[in-house]
Design a protein around this motif. Structure first.
Motif, PDB file in Angstrom:
ATOM      1  N   ALA A  81      42.256 -40.654 -11.186  1.00  0.00           N
ATOM      2  CA  ALA A  81      43.169 -40.678 -12.543  1.00  0.00           C
ATOM      3  C   ALA A  81      43.563 -41.989 -12.879  1.00  0.00           C
ATOM      4  O   ALA A  81      43.427 -42.265 -14.037  1.00  0.00           O
ATOM      5  CB  ALA A  81      44.415 -39.852 -12.100  1.00  0.00           C
ATOM      6  N   GLU A  82      43.785 -43.110 -12.016  1.00  0.00           N
ATOM      7  CA  GLU A  82      43.931 -44.192 -12.208  1.00  0.00           C
ATOM      8  C   GLU A  82      43.065 -45.034 -13.286  1.00  0.00           C
ATOM      9  O   GLU A  82      43.052 -45.667 -14.106  1.00  0.00           O
ATOM     10  CB  GLU A  82      44.564 -44.978 -11.106  1.00  0.00           C
ATOM     11  CG  GLU A  82      45.217 -46.624 -11.461  1.00  0.00           C
ATOM     12  CD  GLU A  82      46.528 -46.471 -11.840  1.00  0.00           C
ATOM     13  OE1 GLU A  82      47.304 -45.536 -11.432  1.00  0.00           O
ATOM     14  OE2 GLU A  82      46.848 -47.275 -12.840  1.00  0.00           O
ATOM     15  N   ARG A  84      40.547 -43.474 -14.866  1.00  0.00           N
ATOM     16  CA  ARG A  84      40.253 -42.892 -15.973  1.00  0.00           C
ATOM     17  C   ARG A  84      41.451 -43.595 -17.112  1.00  0.00           C
ATOM     18  O   ARG A  84      40.978 -43.722 -18.277  1.00  0.00           O
ATOM     19  CB  ARG A  84      40.542 -41.248 -16.077  1.00  0.00           C
ATOM     20  CG  ARG A  84      39.141 -40.493 -15.788  1.00  0.00           C
ATOM     21  CD  ARG A  84      39.377 -39.189 -15.817  1.00  0.00           C
ATOM     22  NE  ARG A  84      40.679 -38.646 -15.232  1.00  0.00           N
ATOM     23  CZ  ARG A  84      40.604 -38.291 -13.997  1.00  0.00           C
ATOM     24  NH1 ARG A  84      39.428 -38.198 -13.205  1.00  0.00           N
ATOM     25  NH2 ARG A  84      41.643 -37.715 -13.500  1.00  0.00           N
ATOM     26  N   ALA A  85      42.626 -43.512 -16.428  1.00  0.00           N
ATOM     27  CA  ALA A  85      43.623 -44.140 -17.599  1.00  0.00           C
ATOM     28  C   ALA A  85      43.251 -45.544 -17.906  1.00  0.00           C
ATOM     29  O   ALA A  85      43.487 -45.935 -19.131  1.00  0.00           O
ATOM     30  CB  ALA A  85      44.861 -44.078 -16.475  1.00  0.00           C
ATOM     31  N   VAL A 110      47.842 -41.266 -23.515  1.00  0.00           N
ATOM     32  CA  VAL A 110      46.972 -42.101 -22.423  1.00  0.00           C
ATOM     33  C   VAL A 110      47.710 -43.433 -21.993  1.00  0.00           C
ATOM     34  O   VAL A 110      47.494 -43.714 -20.898  1.00  0.00           O
ATOM     35  CB  VAL A 110      45.741 -42.603 -23.541  1.00  0.00           C
ATOM     36  CG1 VAL A 110      44.716 -43.416 -22.396  1.00  0.00           C
ATOM     37  CG2 VAL A 110      44.956 -41.472 -24.099  1.00  0.00           C
ATOM     38  N   MET A 112      50.802 -43.279 -21.354  1.00  0.00           N
ATOM     39  CA  MET A 112      52.161 -43.004 -20.618  1.00  0.00           C
ATOM     40  C   MET A 112      51.927 -42.944 -18.960  1.00  0.00           C
ATOM     41  O   MET A 112      50.716 -42.888 -18.703  1.00  0.00           O
ATOM     42  CB  MET A 112      52.554 -41.651 -20.900  1.00  0.00           C
ATOM     43  CG  MET A 112      53.053 -41.443 -22.294  1.00  0.00           C
ATOM     44  SD  MET A 112      53.690 -39.770 -22.688  1.00  0.00           S
ATOM     45  CE  MET A 112      55.291 -40.010 -22.072  1.00  0.00           C
ATOM     46  N   HIS A 113      53.159 -43.180 -18.378  1.00  0.00           N
ATOM     47  CA  HIS A 113      52.942 -43.258 -16.881  1.00  0.00           C
ATOM     48  C   HIS A 113      52.280 -44.396 -16.258  1.00  0.00           C
ATOM     49  O   HIS A 113      51.626 -44.369 -15.202  1.00  0.00           O
ATOM     50  CB  HIS A 113      52.676 -41.931 -16.576  1.00  0.00           C
ATOM     51  CG  HIS A 113      53.314 -40.820 -17.083  1.00  0.00           C
ATOM     52  ND1 HIS A 113      54.397 -40.389 -16.946  1.00  0.00           N
ATOM     53  CD2 HIS A 113      52.485 -39.591 -17.712  1.00  0.00           C
ATOM     54  CE1 HIS A 113      54.853 -39.333 -17.680  1.00  0.00           C
ATOM     55  NE2 HIS A 113      53.764 -38.877 -18.101  1.00  0.00           N
TER      56      HIS A 113
ATOM     57  N   MET B   1      58.882 -44.432 -15.305  1.00  0.00           N
ATOM     58  CA  MET B   1      58.031 -43.206 -15.448  1.00  0.00           C
ATOM     59  C   MET B   1      58.841 -41.690 -15.543  1.00  0.00           C
ATOM     60  O   MET B   1      58.610 -41.267 -16.086  1.00  0.00           O
ATOM     61  CB  MET B   1      57.222 -43.018 -14.091  1.00  0.00           C
ATOM     62  CG  MET B   1      56.168 -41.834 -13.955  1.00  0.00           C
ATOM     63  SD  MET B   1      55.466 -41.977 -12.435  1.00  0.00           S
ATOM     64  CE  MET B   1      53.997 -42.851 -12.563  1.00  0.00           C
ATOM     65  N   ASP B   4      59.824 -40.987 -18.861  1.00  0.00           N
ATOM     66  CA  ASP B   4      58.643 -40.276 -19.630  1.00  0.00           C
ATOM     67  C   ASP B   4      58.441 -38.967 -19.175  1.00  0.00           C
ATOM     68  O   ASP B   4      58.097 -38.150 -20.165  1.00  0.00           O
ATOM     69  CB  ASP B   4      57.171 -41.006 -19.147  1.00  0.00           C
ATOM     70  CG  ASP B   4      57.099 -42.491 -19.646  1.00  0.00           C
ATOM     71  OD1 ASP B   4      58.053 -42.837 -20.866  1.00  0.00           O
ATOM     72  OD2 ASP B   4      56.210 -43.190 -19.446  1.00  0.00           O
ATOM     73  N   VAL B 341      42.775 -37.885 -19.390  1.00  0.00           N
ATOM     74  CA  VAL B 341      43.061 -38.974 -20.079  1.00  0.00           C
ATOM     75  C   VAL B 341      43.948 -39.883 -18.796  1.00  0.00           C
ATOM     76  O   VAL B 341      44.343 -41.126 -19.314  1.00  0.00           O
ATOM     77  CB  VAL B 341      43.963 -38.844 -21.235  1.00  0.00           C
ATOM     78  CG1 VAL B 341      43.112 -38.308 -22.449  1.00  0.00           C
ATOM     79  CG2 VAL B 341      45.387 -38.425 -21.184  1.00  0.00           C
ATOM     80  N   GLY B 342      43.995 -39.466 -17.879  1.00  0.00           N
ATOM     81  CA  GLY B 342      44.366 -40.549 -16.596  1.00  0.00           C
ATOM     82  C   GLY B 342      45.496 -40.146 -16.216  1.00  0.00           C
ATOM     83  O   GLY B 342      46.242 -40.618 -15.295  1.00  0.00           O
ATOM     84  N   TRP B 343      46.189 -38.871 -16.503  1.00  0.00           N
ATOM     85  CA  TRP B 343      47.512 -38.586 -15.703  1.00  0.00           C
ATOM     86  C   TRP B 343      47.215 -37.899 -14.443  1.00  0.00           C
ATOM     87  O   TRP B 343      46.351 -37.356 -14.134  1.00  0.00           O
ATOM     88  CB  TRP B 343      48.273 -37.069 -16.610  1.00  0.00           C
ATOM     89  CG  TRP B 343      48.831 -37.807 -17.748  1.00  0.00           C
ATOM     90  CD1 TRP B 343      48.363 -38.841 -18.572  1.00  0.00           C
ATOM     91  CD2 TRP B 343      50.177 -37.191 -18.464  1.00  0.00           C
ATOM     92  NE1 TRP B 343      49.511 -38.775 -19.683  1.00  0.00           N
ATOM     93  CE2 TRP B 343      50.465 -37.738 -19.616  1.00  0.00           C
ATOM     94  CE3 TRP B 343      50.919 -36.046 -18.320  1.00  0.00           C
ATOM     95  CZ2 TRP B 343      51.363 -37.406 -20.549  1.00  0.00           C
ATOM     96  CZ3 TRP B 343      52.209 -35.690 -18.924  1.00  0.00           C
ATOM     97  CH2 TRP B 343      52.108 -36.494 -20.321  1.00  0.00           C
ATOM     98  N   LYS B 344      48.171 -38.528 -13.475  1.00  0.00           N
ATOM     99  CA  LYS B 344      47.878 -38.100 -12.181  1.00  0.00           C
ATOM    100  C   LYS B 344      48.416 -36.792 -11.996  1.00  0.00           C
ATOM    101  O   LYS B 344      49.478 -36.170 -12.747  1.00  0.00           O
ATOM    102  CB  LYS B 344      48.907 -39.134 -11.120  1.00  0.00           C
ATOM    103  CG  LYS B 344      47.864 -40.355 -11.328  1.00  0.00           C
ATOM    104  CD  LYS B 344      48.698 -41.473 -10.088  1.00  0.00           C
ATOM    105  CE  LYS B 344      48.205 -42.807 -10.266  1.00  0.00           C
ATOM    106  NZ  LYS B 344      48.810 -43.849  -9.589  1.00  0.00           N
TER     107      LYS B 344
END
Lengths: 236, 434
Positions: A81-82, A84-85, A110, A112-113, B1, B4, B341-344
């Motif tokens: 996931a990291e 991809r982000a 994209v 966020m977090h 975080m 968010d 899109v990369g959210w865990k």
């Protein structure tokens, strides 16, 4: 040229209750920064599945995927996931914008977090949307945008994290020729300046003139159809 | 975080107003019902005490006579009639003071309760009983069977203290009055007659009756119902003492033959009986048995209410969970896109949880406010027919319970959807769901 993505002996099968379905097998190829590579194949040949594996959303049954020097199969779900982000951008056929979020929020998602401040995040998302001509549409919901505008928001979302690899699944499948051309024209500058590579999966709607190489997925195997560089498709 | 996640969760709830309102409203209703029921439960406790007071949080105790007089020999009876106490009777004496105060007409008259003859106890013992923590009030009572020398009719005279609450529940009370006036502390020289006794003799208020050669004015007619201290003629304790003294061998001195007792509360009734038994050293305790089923029935009501509250809470949590699951199913594609899109996973789960918790907490707070407002406005005491100054229960313990309920049910509601999110293969979702 450095290899950005190296795929070797990739294989994917789906197991159902009574049978095992082989989607593709023994797929190998490489992509370098600055390249536009098209994987062509009919519906159901496994193009989307392959993009899913290359993005780390799905796992292969066998083979290896090395992206930017990192072996995807040895990474955890969280690490993928990291990845991809930070390094991968994805663009889908039906855009996949979140309907209840504005254009700006969709792009901002994209970033966020990731420890980026809300102000910086917003500024960056706004900048990309401005660059793609959507400066006046930041607070519009997807349903309030034309198809072309929606696709541009999707492109903005793909580009906002400055990806090394852009994976596009039928990016021009649902749009007219003019919009399709526009989408590709928006993506290409990032590729042509060598900062990213573009891998497109299409059943034929994508204009192959943009491609540096075309790989065809047929009969569960990848074969080279047209290329300006060396392909490593394995004949069926 | 965290900010968010919160801002995303708030945005999602804001954008899906109807769904959010439905879930929050279910929590509102739940907490409001719980708080209102908890308060009604408090009123119910008052009602319970009221009912139990009327059905028997009171009892009487007495010492039965040493033995059946018919077991004595003729010589012993003859001696007893002269005030000589048989040796075996003396052995049986404990708190009794009455062996030398037997009735002159020992075969017809004497201290009694129901059909049993009794011994005497001192009023000092009554005081000791009154001081027990489990006892609210205790009162000495004289109940003596007389024989009318003219007609030979037997009748019972009860001597009581009109100020005692124990008298009201075990002997007679103002509410028993049918005609005339109830005896007060200043009613010396007057009597009240039991309704049936008065009817038999054709007596009414204002008439005169003669007891042990002393004339009394009939002040009132009463119907005390089935009570252990039931008599035919009621009079003040001092009057009774005086007329009874004329019919026994030695005068009474600070004595009674029955102790009327009011327990401190319905919950302490059993304990009070045990405590009194320990003091009196008598097994002859008389009580109203109906307090047991009444207490059990009211306790059952209370348990039913708690069960009802648990069911309401459970139903609300299930409804919230179902809604959250529906929400996650509806947003499968959205959540898959966010993962793409990369959210865990942890972030997506946290958001689903945050949404569930926000709904639970906001709904519960609204429910608490609603219940508080309703309790201010609703005439609860009038609705229940209880006039009691009952404080509202909205203390920190209850608020803490609400917070615990909100967090636990919100967590429960968010748990299943969160698990679904983890199990969801985003690639599969993006491939299949358009």
């Amino acid at each position: 040229m450095n290899v950005l993505l190296k795929v070797e002996g990739l294989e994917k099968t789906f197991s159902t209750r009574n049978s095992v379905t082989e989607v593709f097998k023994n797929v190998s190829f490489e992509i370098s920064p600055g390249e536009v590579v098209v994987i062509k194949g009919r519906s159901g040949e496994g193009k989307s599945t392959m993009l899913g594996i290359l993005s780390g959303l799905d796992r292969q049954t066998a083979g290896s995927v090395v992206f930017a020097g990192e072996r995807l199969e040895s990474m955890t779900v969280s690490e993928l996931a990291e990845l991809r982000a930070q390094k991968i951008g994805m663009i889908f056929q039906s855009f996949n914008l979140i309907g209840s979020w504005t254009a700006l929020e969709n792009v901002e998602a994209v970033l966020m977090h990731r420890g980026i401040s809300p102000v910086q995040r917003r500024q960056k998302a706004q900048a990309v949307l401005h660059e793609l001509g959507l400066g006046e549409r930041l607070d519009n919901y997807p349903t309030e945008l034309s198809v072309g505008q929606q696709q541009r928001v999707a492109v903005a979302r793909t580009l906002v994290n400055d990806p090394l690899l852009i994976l596009a699944d039928e990016p021009t499948g649902d749009v007219d020729a003019e919009t399709a051309r526009e989408v590709v024209e928006l993506l290409l500058p990032r590729v042509r300046n060598g900062s990213a590579a573009l891998l497109v999966a299409t059943h034929g709607a994508f204009d192959l003139n943009y491609a540096d190489r075309v790989l065809t997925l047929a009969n569960r195997c990848l074969v080279a159809e047209n290329g300006r560089s060396q392909d490593k498709g394995v004949p069926a | 975080m965290t900010s968010d996640i919160l801002s995303c969760a708030l945005r999602e709830l804001r954008r899906k107003k109807l769904r959010s309102l439905a879930v929050a409203f279910s929590y509102l209703i739940t907490v409001a019902v719980m708080l209102l029921t908890a308060n009604l439960l408090l009123f119910s406790r008052y009602a319970e005490n009221e009912v139990l007071a009327a059905t028997g949080t009171h009892f009487v105790t007495y010492l039965p006579n040493c033995g059946d007089i018919t077991t004595l020999s003729e010589q012993e009876v003859a001696e007893l009639a002269r005030g000589i106490i048989p040796a075996k009777c003396q052995e049986l004496c404990k708190n009794c003071t009455g062996c030398n105060k037997k009735a002159i007409d020992i075969l017809n008259e004497g201290f009694m309760i129901n059909t049993n003859t009794t011994r005497l106890v001192t009023l000092e013992l009554v005081d000791r009983i009154r001081r027990l923590a489990t006892v609210a009030d205790a009162s000495g009572y004289l109940l003596f069977r007389f024989r009318d020398p003219q007609s030979g009719r037997l009748f019972a005279v009860g001597g009581f203290d009109p100020k005692s609450t124990a008298v009201a529940t075990t002997c007679c009370s103002h509410s028993d009055l049918i005609a005339g006036a109830f005896l007060g502390s200043d009613s010396s020289g007057q009597v009240m007659l039991e309704q049936g006794y008065a009817a038999n003799l054709g007596l009414k208020p204002g008439d005169q009756v003669v007891i042990a050669s002393e004339s009394f004015a009939v002040a009132g007619i009463i119907n005390p119902g089935v009570r252990p201290g039931r008599a035919d003629v009621y009079m003040l304790f001092a009057d009774a003492e005086r007329v009874m003294n004329r019919r026994i061998r030695n005068p009474l001195f600070q004595e009674a033959n029955i102790i009327l007792i009011e327990a401190a509360s319905s919950k302490l009734h059993e304990q009070a009986m045990q405590d009194v038994k320990g003091l009196v050293q008598s097994d002859a305790l008389v009580s109203y048995g109906c307090y047991v089923p009444a207490s059990q029935a009211l306790g059952l009501n209370e348990k039913t209410i708690w069960l009802f509250l648990a069911l309401v809470g459970g139903a609300a949590a299930l409804f919230a969970a179902k809604t959250q699951i529906s929400s996650v199913i509806e947003r499968r594609r959205q959540l898959a896109v966010l993962k793409a899109v990369g959210w865990k996973n942890s972030v997506v789960i946290a958001q689903v949880f945050a949404e569930a918790l926000l709904l639970a907490v906001s709904g519960c707070i609204a429910g608490a406010l609603f219940a508080w407002g309703a309790l201010q406005v609703l005439p609860v005491t009038s609705l229940l027919g209880i006039s009691a100054d009952v404080p509202l229960i909205l203390n920190w313990q209850l608020l803490l319970a609400i917070v615990v309920f909100a967090v636990s049910s919100g967590s429960f509601a968010g748990l299943l959807p969160a698990l679904m999110v983890v199990r969801q293969n985003p690639a599969e979702v993006l491939r299949r769901i358009q």
